[in-house]
Design an enzyme around this catalytic site. Structure first.
Site, short mmCIF file in Angstrom:
data_model
loop_
_atom_site.label_atom_id
_atom_site.label_comp_id
_atom_site.label_asym_id
_atom_site.label_seq_id
_atom_site.Cartn_x
_atom_site.Cartn_y
_atom_site.Cartn_z
N LYS A 1 4.79 8.55 2.89
CA LYS A 1 5.45 8.39 4.18
C LYS A 1 5.12 6.99 4.68
O LYS A 1 4.13 6.39 4.26
CB LYS A 1 5.03 9.43 5.20
N THR B 1 1.75 3.68 9.50
CA THR B 1 0.80 4.16 8.52
C THR B 1 1.52 4.47 7.23
O THR B 1 2.57 5.10 7.25
CB THR B 1 0.15 5.46 9.01
#
Lengths: 383, 383
Positions: free
Chosen positions: B168, B179
């Site tokens: 992700k 992130t």
């Protein structure tokens, strides 16, 4: 008042036809002496435009009789032809002014990779020379604009002597957004060596700390010319302070006119172990696109400040970091501090303080927010 | 297929209520062995989130039984409380799975500076454990999304063994936008030391060279878990190549889903003196906001490429630089090359080649253009 505020200088700004839209694009600044001392600071980009390569050589003698500046073309990445064009420009100006080409500094700004229309620039120089005036400073400042929305000038007058200047661009010296060109003049009687010292000391804490978008130009140039026309030789410290004040004022004007910006951001790093650490941390914060977007959205996103600090080599402990945004300490000891809802972000000026808790050095970097207008201006305009 | 493509792994993804909008936000990946070898690579940001500090310790043993991942909160800059929360998460998972907390890696992503709702996360872990399945990989991949528009998975199957993974984020490892979390699994029988070697070799040339916006996250984590369930131990080179292929595929998926991007830009630096030089030049080009705006505007602005190269310390001569954009050598010998009007910029993929003419090393950095949508997404969304 600009570059002609100091005695001994004349200037002109005209439309020579270099810009296709017919706007003013050629400026001439002449030092009529009696002294013709000069100092210069140039881009640290290793890809340097022809006028930078030329002017660096000229400045080695510490003597400059005149500066030719054009907008409408950076004359960068133009190969031997570009350098010949700069040389021809200096020769032409020298011929008109009755001096040597080695005393003519040249500055250019505009699109990279396009040669200048010398058939317009050289005749333009004759026109400009015919219009040289003690009141020409404003017109010169206007002629060097590219994407600037306003022209920038600044003057400091002391006991019997003056430092004045003009600037264009929306960025910094090293690195610099678009091209930054600055010409400062003084009628104080100061030798080249002292000019150089004062100029380097000033740019280090002013233009060098204005970081609008982290991009460094091929053409950035800051020149300081002294005519000695008042015959007054001020104490070095007093003179250096005046030069610093004019550089600071012009630097602030550059930031306020940065492309597409809606916020002016003052990043103040305090309690750093060294000044270098403070500057490194300040620059890292100032260049963080995510933070710059958050500021644009009036979001006091201190997490992005911390993540920017974390990428540096500066001395600090993550759990000793404090961050204030517009006076509210939203981050204390590396974690949540005062309520972020207390931060008032409505105004154009935003003040970020990063306390590294590692010493007593400090530095301030100025930057802008990142906006859709910036993207638009720099995707639609080939500069 | 994601993390459950390899034998020996089960996974689940559920909505635990960490995200206020009710979207999936908690994933659990369990290694059922017989081997539980693991390796990890973490953000180089010095401001590290609690789960990174925790998982770095866990990985030192080279043994991981399960990974807990949550979106909806980064648990970064949350002080001792944040670390206690991560610890409690690991203890809870260990209790459910009948192992020690020291074998539970934890990853978090979302807003910095906000503590996690443990009253939702801990019960959520029980729910997730109840739904663990050999087909749970997709759901796990979906549960770790934040601003991702799609979930990202990749699988490479070789002779009797498999490497699969999920990712992700829309950025890179060091530095990284938002992130980046990646979990890779394999059923090959590989020891922790070889996993570590293969993972570091792979991330160095894949995630490390995906530079969407130059911003480094506090939470970036890449984990590789081996179950040994096939009993097959491939040759190291073959295994390392499979890991690299999955990392490369996931890295490309991250770039294609980067926030607000309309162009994927491949920056290939060739004929550099060293690989480090090539990477430094590639990164400098990839991070140049002015160039990224120009690409957005479909403007083959090679001058901005040169000015970015000029800010580096790499070995090159300015008048020996060549630049091609989409196959057209628009810059030759540091000056004007082929007609820039020949450059076709209509497609999403843009390929920039910078030839330094200084050696035979090469490196490729992937980035995106800078768009008004990026500004909008990052000024409106507090992440």
């Amino acid at each position: 008042m600009s570059v002609t505020a100091a005695k001994g200088f004349t200037a002109a700004g005209i439309a020579a036809g270099i810009k296709e839209n017919g706007n003013p694009d050629l400026a001439l600044v002449v030092n009529n002496g009696p002294r013709r001392a000069a100092a210069g600071v140039f881009t640290s980009n290793r890809v340097k435009a022809a006028p930078v390569l030329w002017s660096e050589q000229v400045l080695k003698s510490g003597q400059v009789a005149a500066v030719v500046l054009n907008s409408g073309g950076a004359n960068a990445c133009t190969g031997p032809k570009g350098f010949q064009d700069t040389h021809a420009t200096a020769e032409k100006a020298a011929g008109i002014l009755g001096t040597g080409a080695g005393e003519i500094a040249v500055c250019s700004t505009g699109l990279i990779g396009v040669t200048l229309p010398m058939d317009k620039l050289l005749p333009g120089l004759e026109t400009a020379a015919g219009r040289l005036s003690e009141h020409g400073g404003e017109k010169a400042a206007i002629a060097i604009k590219t994407t600037d929305s306003v022209h920038k000038t600044s003057v400091v007058t002391k006991d019997g002597w003056t430092v004045g200047g003009m600037a264009k661009g929306a960025g910094m010296l090293a690195p610099g957004l678009a091209t930054m060109l600055v010409v400062l003049t003084t009628d104080a009687d100061v030798e080249a060596e002292a000019l150089d010292r004062a100029l380097r000391a000033a740019t280090r804490v002013t233009f060098d700390r204005v970081d609008s978008d982290g991009c460094m130009s091929t053409n950035d140039t800051v020149l300081l010319l002294a005519s000695g026309a008042t015959g007054v030789t001020p104490a070095y410290e007093e003179f250096a302070e005046a030069v610093r004040a004019v550089c600071d004022d012009l630097g602030q004007q550059l930031i306020r006119d940065a492309e597409g910006a809606s916020k002016d951001i003052k990043v103040e790093v305090i309690n750093a172990a060294t000044e270098d650490d403070a500057v490194e941390v300040g620059r890292s914060i100032a260049r963080n696109n995510l933070l710059k977007c958050a500021i644009h959205g009036e979001d006091p996103n201190w997490g992005r400040v911390l993540s920017a600090i974390g990428t540096t080599k500066a001395a600090f402990e993550p759990d000793a970091l404090d961050v204030a945004i517009n006076g509210v300490w939203v981050c204390k000891n590396g974690g949540v501090g005062e309520d972020r809802d207390k931060v008032d972000m409505r105004y154009r000026e935003v003040h970020i303080v990063a306390d590294l808790g590692a010493g007593d050095a400090t530095a301030t970097i100025w930057t802008n927010d990142l906006t859709a207008d910036y993207v638009h201006e720099n995707s639609a305009y080939s500069s």
